[in-house]
Design a protein around this motif. Structure first.
Motif, short mmCIF file in Angstrom:
data_model
loop_
_atom_site.label_atom_id
_atom_site.label_comp_id
_atom_site.label_asym_id
_atom_site.label_seq_id
_atom_site.Cartn_x
_atom_site.Cartn_y
_atom_site.Cartn_z
N ARG A 140 2.09 -10.86 15.94
CA ARG A 140 1.44 -10.36 13.65
C ARG A 140 1.44 -8.94 13.88
N ILE A 141 2.20 -8.68 14.89
CA ILE A 141 2.49 -7.03 14.34
C ILE A 141 4.40 -6.58 15.00
N PRO A 142 5.23 -5.72 13.72
CA PRO A 142 6.07 -5.74 14.78
C PRO A 142 6.57 -4.68 15.89
N ASN A 143 7.49 -5.33 16.27
CA ASN A 143 7.99 -4.19 17.52
C ASN A 143 7.80 -2.25 17.23
N LEU A 144 7.18 -1.85 19.17
CA LEU A 144 7.54 -1.10 17.80
C LEU A 144 8.83 0.22 18.03
N THR A 336 0.54 13.51 12.28
CA THR A 336 -1.24 12.61 12.80
C THR A 336 -0.61 11.37 12.99
N GLN A 337 -1.08 10.75 11.57
CA GLN A 337 -1.31 9.16 11.75
C GLN A 337 -0.21 8.71 12.04
N ARG A 338 1.41 9.16 12.03
CA ARG A 338 1.43 8.02 12.47
C ARG A 338 1.59 8.17 13.67
N ALA A 339 1.68 9.42 14.62
CA ALA A 339 1.27 9.38 15.87
C ALA A 339 0.48 8.34 16.71
N CYS A 340 -0.52 8.00 15.97
CA CYS A 340 -1.80 7.39 16.43
C CYS A 340 -1.77 6.29 15.82
N MET A 341 -0.64 5.78 15.59
CA MET A 341 -0.20 4.07 15.36
C MET A 341 0.49 3.58 16.38
N LEU A 342 0.06 2.48 16.89
CA LEU A 342 0.90 2.32 17.98
C LEU A 342 1.11 0.83 17.84
N ASP A 343 0.71 0.00 19.13
CA ASP A 343 0.52 -1.72 19.13
C ASP A 343 -1.10 -1.18 18.08
N LEU A 370 -0.31 5.30 2.43
CA LEU A 370 1.03 5.07 2.97
C LEU A 370 2.46 3.69 2.69
N SER A 371 0.87 2.70 2.86
CA SER A 371 1.90 1.75 2.85
C SER A 371 0.98 0.76 2.87
N ASP A 372 1.47 -0.93 2.43
CA ASP A 372 0.52 -2.29 2.14
C ASP A 372 1.13 -2.27 3.06
N ASP A 373 0.60 -2.07 4.05
CA ASP A 373 1.11 -2.90 5.46
C ASP A 373 -0.77 -2.67 6.44
N ALA A 374 -1.51 -4.53 6.41
CA ALA A 374 -2.76 -4.28 6.66
C ALA A 374 -2.79 -5.18 7.97
N ARG A 375 -1.60 -5.25 8.54
CA ARG A 375 -1.22 -5.87 9.62
C ARG A 375 -2.07 -5.65 10.76
N LEU A 376 -1.65 -4.00 10.97
CA LEU A 376 -2.30 -3.32 12.55
C LEU A 376 -3.92 -3.30 12.39
N LEU A 377 -4.43 -3.08 11.01
CA LEU A 377 -5.94 -3.53 10.65
C LEU A 377 -6.48 -5.21 11.04
#
Length: 743
Positions: A140-144, A336-343, A370-377
């Motif tokens: 349900r989320i992209p690969n890293l 910092t935010q980007r580095a804290c977004m993994l899977d 930064l992006s209209d992407d709610a998949r990680l949430l």
């Protein structure tokens, strides 16, 4: 695939419905023979990322036209002979340090064109669906991502004698800490580093000695280390040590024993004679990488890169102003935010990599600018709902083995993130789907055993977090009750949005009843402030912390006393004056900023924000607490935190909201308020992604006028509040000229 990196996974999850990856390998295939190599890791323990259930396995399937590929008993494998199995853990929350002896594995199997003769077929082949793997679910989320990064510069150099029994260390960091204590650090002199190709040349250390160079990424990064050496003698040992800041002497900071969750971000590679190529497996967060070469007789030339393995966010949001400091604050927050977004949204990529849900809420707000992407949430919301206490409470982070990390207030935060998802996307269906799980959470708080006089009390079985501060948490804490009232109001809105009228009425009734009790027992009419709670002895608290005044304003409680709360608590704090009660962390201050901005106090918010985030710029990332200022070049020696904590990256959206002027006012970004603060800078330009497209705003102060422009995509309208201008429901592209005197 054919020796080329294809991806890593699966994403963290639960083995009963393990998430599977879909990897597009078309660009890596050749006509004819193709070779698929997989390196798998199972630590045999549970961590802050997943729960181990006693077994490990591998499953793979593909179909191209009439070719079907399925992992079965014909596949071959082996236990890696090069890895040492008795190393220490990278931290209390993570897996183990990697100690690898390339004499025992040349890793040619990754690029081989034929099957190795010393590999065997699986000892056991189990059918799909056997426990503990009952089912699979989509990722349900992209690969890293896997961008290869080079370090910006070599910034420090040292050498010394290797410590006692160095060759047998189980913990590279523990031994390195002792060596570090007597090392003298200086600018890089004898070593040479080329940031264009990542090649580091180190002079020979001599037998029993070490030579070290510190490389600087310039910002927080996270990933695996790629190491290549062309002509090793076969006696060299390369130790890797990752950290987030340098000490006053210019050398790497090494936490003392018993601190920082026993973080020991180190590893070791023993080189064989000739060419060596190796990539570590564990994701390591850091800014500085110390390369420590031991036992080298001659100059060693090695290439080092970082495979940056973060969530592939498609960034569309942007911020720029005339002030370099403000721009740098935005940059370190974004990095910092980007580095804290993994899977998952993680607290920090360095020490834990855990999906703490209070952190995740703030990080989602950051991301949505930064992006209209709610998949990680959305994925995190589902995962938090999956791991629960039998009484309905969620875990503070999940998946996890940390049964001490059950935070009742984070269960309320989980409910609030259902509202956040709806607010961003405009779609309330996730709430409708998970309503039974919401009811389980509410059932815990409804239990009279967890109440005193109808108000929520501290449950000693669990960790009541609230904030990293000395807030009252025993007895009947006001902040817990205010969060409960605030949550009930948001849940009622969600129930209305999905047509659950009965649930809406029940939630409203519950909120009104608790509100009446809170006003009676927790509001101090004499001072016009909310006290911190009722003490365990039944006496009212005599302190009135800023957290409670902020959340009372957010909840609309005691409206007649809001002016008092402003004058005695929020505004003095933002101006730097001493105030009563507990002080907020760099995490919780976002709620104070949000409340102050809604009241039009953007100028004082920006002043406080710049004063506290400017000292973080030199560290390249956001600190877990406010630990440095302009007069303290280094964090205190007792600092037990990080400089890669995205719960403090919220200036991303506060800068866009204050200087950029954009504040969302309806679910799904159907409407916004546009009212930029013409302070601190001479011009500002931003763009914010929404489900409808990009919103752009820009303003510039000229000699006698301020030119302002706003561009809205179809489906978005704005209420405009500018000096001398008030317009409602504007659409498309609009321009205004505002007198400078109104600034």
């Amino acid at each position: 695939m054919n020796g080329k990196y294809a991806g890593r996974g699966p994403a963290r999850g639960y083995q009963r419905c393990w998430p599977y990856d879909v990897i597009d390998i078309a660009s890596l295939l050749r006509i004819g023979h193709n070779w698929l190599a997989v390196e798998a890791y199972n630590p045999g323990i549970s961590t802050f990322q997943y729960l181990h259930q006693g077994v490990a396995g591998f499953i793979c399937a593909a179909r191209w036209d009439d070719l079907t590929l399925v992992s079965d008993g014909q596949w071959i494998g082996r236990v890696d002979p090069a890895r040492r199995w008795d190393t220490v853990r990278l931290s209390q929350q993570l897996n183990y340090q990697e100690h690898v002896d390339l004499h025992r594995d040349d890793r040619r199997w990754i690029t081989a064109r034929s099957a190795p003769t010393d590999w065997t077929r699986p000892v056991s082949v189990r059918p799909f669906g056997a426990m503990p793997w009952h089912d699979l679910e989509p990722r349900r989320i992209p690969n890293l991502g896997h961008e290869q990064l080079l370090y910006n510069a070599a910034v420090a150099e040292s050498c010394g004698v290797s410590g006692e029994a160095w060759s047998d260390w189980r913990d590279i960091q523990a031994g390195w800490r002792l060596e570090r204590q007597t090392a003298k650090w200086g600018k890089v002199a004898s070593a040479r580093y080329d940031p264009q190709d990542g090649v580091l040349r180190l002079p020979g250390s001599g037998a029993g000695n070490w030579h070290a160079v510190v490389l600087d990424m310039g910002r927080p990064g996270v990933g695996t280390f790629e190491l290549a050496v062309e002509a090793a003698a076969g006696s060299e040992v390369v130790d890797l040590y990752a950290c987030e800041w340098l000490d006053a002497d210019g050398g790497p900071h090494v936490p003392g024993p018993g601190t920082c969750c026993e973080a020991a971000m180190a590893g070791r590679v023993r080189l064989r004679r000739g060419a060596n190529a190796f990539e570590t497996f564990q994701l390591i967060g850091h800014r500085f990488l110390t390369m420590i070469v031991r036992n080298s007789d001659n100059e060693l030339t090695l290439r080092i890169r970082l495979r940056h393995s973060v969530y592939p966010l498609q960034e569309a949001g942007a911020f720029e102003s005339s002030d370099a400091v403000v721009n740098d604050i935005f940059r370190i927050c974004k990095d910092t935010q980007r580095a804290c977004m993994l899977d998952a949204y993680v607290d920090t990529p360095w020490r834990e990599q855990a999906q703490w849900w209070g952190d995740a809420r703030v990080q989602a707000w950051n991301t949505f600018h930064l992006s209209d992407d709610a998949r990680l949430l959305e994925r995190g919301i589902r995962q938090i709902a999956t791991q629960r206490v039998p009484n309905g409470l969620t875990y503070g982070h999940a998946p996890t083995m940390a049964h001490g990390c059950i935070l009742p207030d984070f269960s309320l935060i989980w409910c609030l993130t259902l509202y956040d998802h709806y607010w961003q996307t405009g779609q309330p269906n996730l709430f409708a789907e998970l309503w039974p799980e919401v009811e389980r959470v509410l059932a815990y708080f409804d239990d009279p055993a967890h109440q005193a006089n109808g108000l929520l009390k501290h449950d000693p079985r669990y960790w009541l977090f609230l904030d990293w501060s000395n807030l009252q948490k025993e007895g009947v804490p006001t902040l817990l009750n205010l969060w409960y009232i605030y949550t009930l109001a948001r849940l009622a809105e969600l129930a209305e949005a999905v047509g659950m009228g009965d649930a809406r009425q029940e939630l409203d009734n519950r909120r009104e009843a608790v509100t009446a009790l809170a006003m009676h027992h927790l509001f101090d009419e004499r001072s016009g402030l909310f006290r911190d709670g009722i003490l365990p002895n039944g006496e009212p608290s005599e302190t009135h912390s800023i957290h409670n005044q902020t959340l009372a304003i957010m909840s609309g409680l005691a409206a007649e006393s809001h002016a008092t709360m402003w004058s005695q608590s929020l505004l003095p704090y933002l101006r730097g004056d001493a105030i009563e009660g507990a002080l907020p962390s760099s995490y919780w201050v976002t709620y104070i900023y949000q409340t102050a901005r809604q009241a039009g106090e953007d100028a004082v918010v920006l002043d406080h924000l710049i004063r506290h985030w400017r000292p973080m710029i030199r560290f390249g990332g956001c600190s877990e607490w406010f630990v440095v200022d302009d007069t303290t070049p280094q964090p205190p020696t007792t600092y037990d935190g990080t400089f890669s904590h995205a719960w403090a990256a919220h200036p991303i959206y506060h800068l866009m909201g204050s200087l950029g002027g954009l504040v969302q006012t309806q679910p799904g970004w159907r409407a916004v308020r546009f009212s930029p603060a013409f302070v601190q800078v001479d011009w500002c330009a931003i763009q914010v992604p929404t489900p409808h497209g990009l919103i752009r705003s820009a303003w510039q102060c000229n000699d006698d006028r301020i030119t302002v422009e706003l561009t809205l995509p179809d489906g978005v309208r704005a209420d405009v509040a500018l000096p001398t201008v008030a317009e409602a429901g504007v659409t498309g592209t609009c321009r205004w000229n505002v007198p400078v005197g109104e600034r």
